[in-house]
Design a protein around this motif. Structure first.
Motif, PDB file in Angstrom:
ATOM      1  N   ASP A  54       0.828  -1.216   0.000  1.00  0.00           N
ATOM      2  CA  ASP A  54       0.000   0.000   0.000  1.00  0.00           C
ATOM      3  C   ASP A  54       0.860   1.263   0.000  1.00  0.00           C
ATOM      4  O   ASP A  54       0.576   2.214  -0.732  1.00  0.00           O
ATOM      5  CB  ASP A  54      -0.956   0.018   1.196  1.00  0.00           C
ATOM      6  N   SER A  55       1.918   1.275   0.783  1.00  0.00           N
ATOM      7  CA  SER A  55       2.790   2.449   0.852  1.00  0.00           C
ATOM      8  C   SER A  55       3.520   2.672  -0.471  1.00  0.00           C
ATOM      9  O   SER A  55       3.682   3.807  -0.917  1.00  0.00           O
ATOM     10  CB  SER A  55       3.802   2.308   1.987  1.00  0.00           C
ATOM     11  N   ILE A  56       3.958   1.594  -1.099  1.00  0.00           N
ATOM     12  CA  ILE A  56       4.618   1.708  -2.398  1.00  0.00           C
ATOM     13  C   ILE A  56       3.642   2.258  -3.429  1.00  0.00           C
ATOM     14  O   ILE A  56       3.961   3.191  -4.174  1.00  0.00           O
ATOM     15  CB  ILE A  56       5.191   0.341  -2.838  1.00  0.00           C
ATOM     16  N   GLN A  57       2.445   1.720  -3.459  1.00  0.00           N
ATOM     17  CA  GLN A  57       1.438   2.194  -4.407  1.00  0.00           C
ATOM     18  C   GLN A  57       1.085   3.659  -4.145  1.00  0.00           C
ATOM     19  O   GLN A  57       0.946   4.445  -5.095  1.00  0.00           O
ATOM     20  CB  GLN A  57       0.183   1.326  -4.330  1.00  0.00           C
ATOM     21  N   ASN A  58       0.949   4.032  -2.893  1.00  0.00           N
ATOM     22  CA  ASN A  58       0.612   5.423  -2.567  1.00  0.00           C
ATOM     23  C   ASN A  58       1.691   6.383  -3.037  1.00  0.00           C
ATOM     24  O   ASN A  58       1.380   7.451  -3.577  1.00  0.00           O
ATOM     25  CB  ASN A  58       0.379   5.591  -1.063  1.00  0.00           C
ATOM     26  N   LEU A  59       2.955   6.034  -2.859  1.00  0.00           N
ATOM     27  CA  LEU A  59       4.039   6.905  -3.287  1.00  0.00           C
ATOM     28  C   LEU A  59       4.004   7.104  -4.801  1.00  0.00           C
ATOM     29  O   LEU A  59       4.147   8.225  -5.294  1.00  0.00           O
ATOM     30  CB  LEU A  59       5.383   6.332  -2.860  1.00  0.00           C
ATOM     31  N   VAL A  60       3.802   6.034  -5.544  1.00  0.00           N
ATOM     32  CA  VAL A  60       3.743   6.136  -7.005  1.00  0.00           C
ATOM     33  C   VAL A  60       2.526   6.956  -7.424  1.00  0.00           C
ATOM     34  O   VAL A  60       2.616   7.827  -8.296  1.00  0.00           O
ATOM     35  CB  VAL A  60       3.745   4.739  -7.660  1.00  0.00           C
ATOM     36  N   ARG A  61       1.395   6.738  -6.794  1.00  0.00           N
ATOM     37  CA  ARG A  61       0.182   7.497  -7.125  1.00  0.00           C
ATOM     38  C   ARG A  61       0.338   8.980  -6.790  1.00  0.00           C
ATOM     39  O   ARG A  61      -0.121   9.843  -7.538  1.00  0.00           O
ATOM     40  CB  ARG A  61      -1.019   6.911  -6.402  1.00  0.00           C
ATOM     41  N   GLU A  62       0.986   9.279  -5.678  1.00  0.00           N
ATOM     42  CA  GLU A  62       1.234  10.677  -5.312  1.00  0.00           C
ATOM     43  C   GLU A  62       2.154  11.362  -6.318  1.00  0.00           C
ATOM     44  O   GLU A  62       2.133  12.587  -6.451  1.00  0.00           O
ATOM     45  CB  GLU A  62       1.836  10.752  -3.905  1.00  0.00           C
ATOM     46  N   SER A  63       2.927  10.581  -7.042  1.00  0.00           N
ATOM     47  CA  SER A  63       3.793  11.117  -8.093  1.00  0.00           C
ATOM     48  C   SER A  63       3.029  11.317  -9.398  1.00  0.00           C
ATOM     49  O   SER A  63       3.595  11.779 -10.380  1.00  0.00           O
ATOM     50  CB  SER A  63       4.978  10.174  -8.333  1.00  0.00           C
ATOM     51  N   GLY A  64       1.756  10.927  -9.409  1.00  0.00           N
ATOM     52  CA  GLY A  64       0.898  11.172 -10.566  1.00  0.00           C
ATOM     53  C   GLY A  64       0.760  10.015 -11.524  1.00  0.00           C
ATOM     54  O   GLY A  64       0.291  10.182 -12.660  1.00  0.00           O
ATOM     55  N   TYR A  65       1.087   8.813 -11.089  1.00  0.00           N
ATOM     56  CA  TYR A  65       1.038   7.648 -11.979  1.00  0.00           C
ATOM     57  C   TYR A  65       0.111   6.575 -11.427  1.00  0.00           C
ATOM     58  O   TYR A  65      -0.181   6.539 -10.243  1.00  0.00           O
ATOM     59  CB  TYR A  65       2.449   7.066 -12.173  1.00  0.00           C
ATOM     60  N   GLN A  66      -0.329   5.713 -12.311  1.00  0.00           N
ATOM     61  CA  GLN A  66      -1.173   4.590 -11.935  1.00  0.00           C
ATOM     62  C   GLN A  66      -0.289   3.395 -11.621  1.00  0.00           C
ATOM     63  O   GLN A  66       0.748   3.197 -12.245  1.00  0.00           O
ATOM     64  CB  GLN A  66      -2.140   4.236 -13.065  1.00  0.00           C
ATOM     65  N   ILE A  67      -0.746   2.600 -10.672  1.00  0.00           N
ATOM     66  CA  ILE A  67       0.005   1.394 -10.285  1.00  0.00           C
ATOM     67  C   ILE A  67      -0.972   0.384  -9.694  1.00  0.00           C
ATOM     68  O   ILE A  67      -1.917   0.758  -8.981  1.00  0.00           O
ATOM     69  CB  ILE A  67       1.124   1.741  -9.267  1.00  0.00           C
ATOM     70  N   SER A  68      -0.742  -0.875 -10.001  1.00  0.00           N
ATOM     71  CA  SER A  68      -1.528  -1.951  -9.401  1.00  0.00           C
ATOM     72  C   SER A  68      -0.665  -3.208  -9.360  1.00  0.00           C
ATOM     73  O   SER A  68       0.256  -3.372 -10.153  1.00  0.00           O
ATOM     74  CB  SER A  68      -2.815  -2.211 -10.191  1.00  0.00           C
ATOM     75  N   VAL A  69      -0.975  -4.070  -8.416  1.00  0.00           N
ATOM     76  CA  VAL A  69      -0.252  -5.328  -8.298  1.00  0.00           C
ATOM     77  C   VAL A  69      -0.574  -6.171  -9.528  1.00  0.00           C
ATOM     78  O   VAL A  69      -1.728  -6.288  -9.934  1.00  0.00           O
ATOM     79  CB  VAL A  69      -0.657  -6.082  -7.008  1.00  0.00           C
ATOM     80  N   LEU A  70       0.462  -6.715 -10.148  1.00  0.00           N
ATOM     81  CA  LEU A  70       0.273  -7.561 -11.331  1.00  0.00           C
ATOM     82  C   LEU A  70      -0.181  -8.929 -10.869  1.00  0.00           C
ATOM     83  O   LEU A  70       0.444  -9.552 -10.006  1.00  0.00           O
ATOM     84  CB  LEU A  70       1.583  -7.663 -12.111  1.00  0.00           C
ATOM     85  N   ASP A  71      -1.273  -9.407 -11.447  1.00  0.00           N
ATOM     86  CA  ASP A  71      -1.803 -10.734 -11.097  1.00  0.00           C
ATOM     87  C   ASP A  71      -0.831 -11.815 -11.501  1.00  0.00           C
ATOM     88  O   ASP A  71      -0.090 -11.688 -12.469  1.00  0.00           O
ATOM     89  CB  ASP A  71      -3.145 -10.978 -11.802  1.00  0.00           C
ATOM     90  N   ASP A  72      -0.859 -12.927 -10.754  1.00  0.00           N
ATOM     91  CA  ASP A  72       0.009 -14.070 -11.046  1.00  0.00           C
ATOM     92  C   ASP A  72      -0.434 -14.847 -12.269  1.00  0.00           C
ATOM     93  O   ASP A  72       0.275 -15.708 -12.738  1.00  0.00           O
ATOM     94  CB  ASP A  72       0.067 -15.008  -9.842  1.00  0.00           C
ATOM     95  N   ASN A  73      -1.611 -14.568 -12.767  1.00  0.00           N
ATOM     96  CA  ASN A  73      -2.171 -15.350 -13.898  1.00  0.00           C
ATOM     97  C   ASN A  73      -1.328 -15.244 -15.114  1.00  0.00           C
ATOM     98  O   ASN A  73      -0.945 -14.478 -15.756  1.00  0.00           O
ATOM     99  CB  ASN A  73      -3.598 -14.921 -14.212  1.00  0.00           C
TER     100      ASN A  73
END
Length: 73
Positions: A54-73
């Motif tokens: 969550d903290s990693i995603q928040n930092l990237v989002r605060e920088s103005g970019y989209q981010i999501s965990v890549l599914d294992d599929n």
């Protein structure tokens, strides 16, 4: 522990700024981008600590970019 994220980061300059912020904030982790992958992968590795996704995603989002965990599929 390793986590892989899908992002909308598309150029090396953007990636370098985000990598710098991530490295300064999460000093016990290793980060790298694969911008040649269709998902613009951000790979995070920590050998000693649990990753705070969550903290990693928040930092990237605060920088103005989209981010999501890549599914294992």
């Amino acid at each position: 522990m390793i986590e892989v994220f899908c992002t909308n980061v598309t150029c090396k300059n953007q990636a370098a700024l985000i990598l710098q912020k991530l490295s300064e904030t999460f000093t016990n982790c290793y980060f790298n981008f694969d911008l040649e992958d269709c998902d613009n992968i951000l790979r995070v590795e920590s050998k000693k600590h649990h990753l705070n996704v969550d903290s990693i995603q928040n930092l990237v989002r605060e920088s103005g970019y989209q981010i999501s965990v890549l599914d294992d599929n």
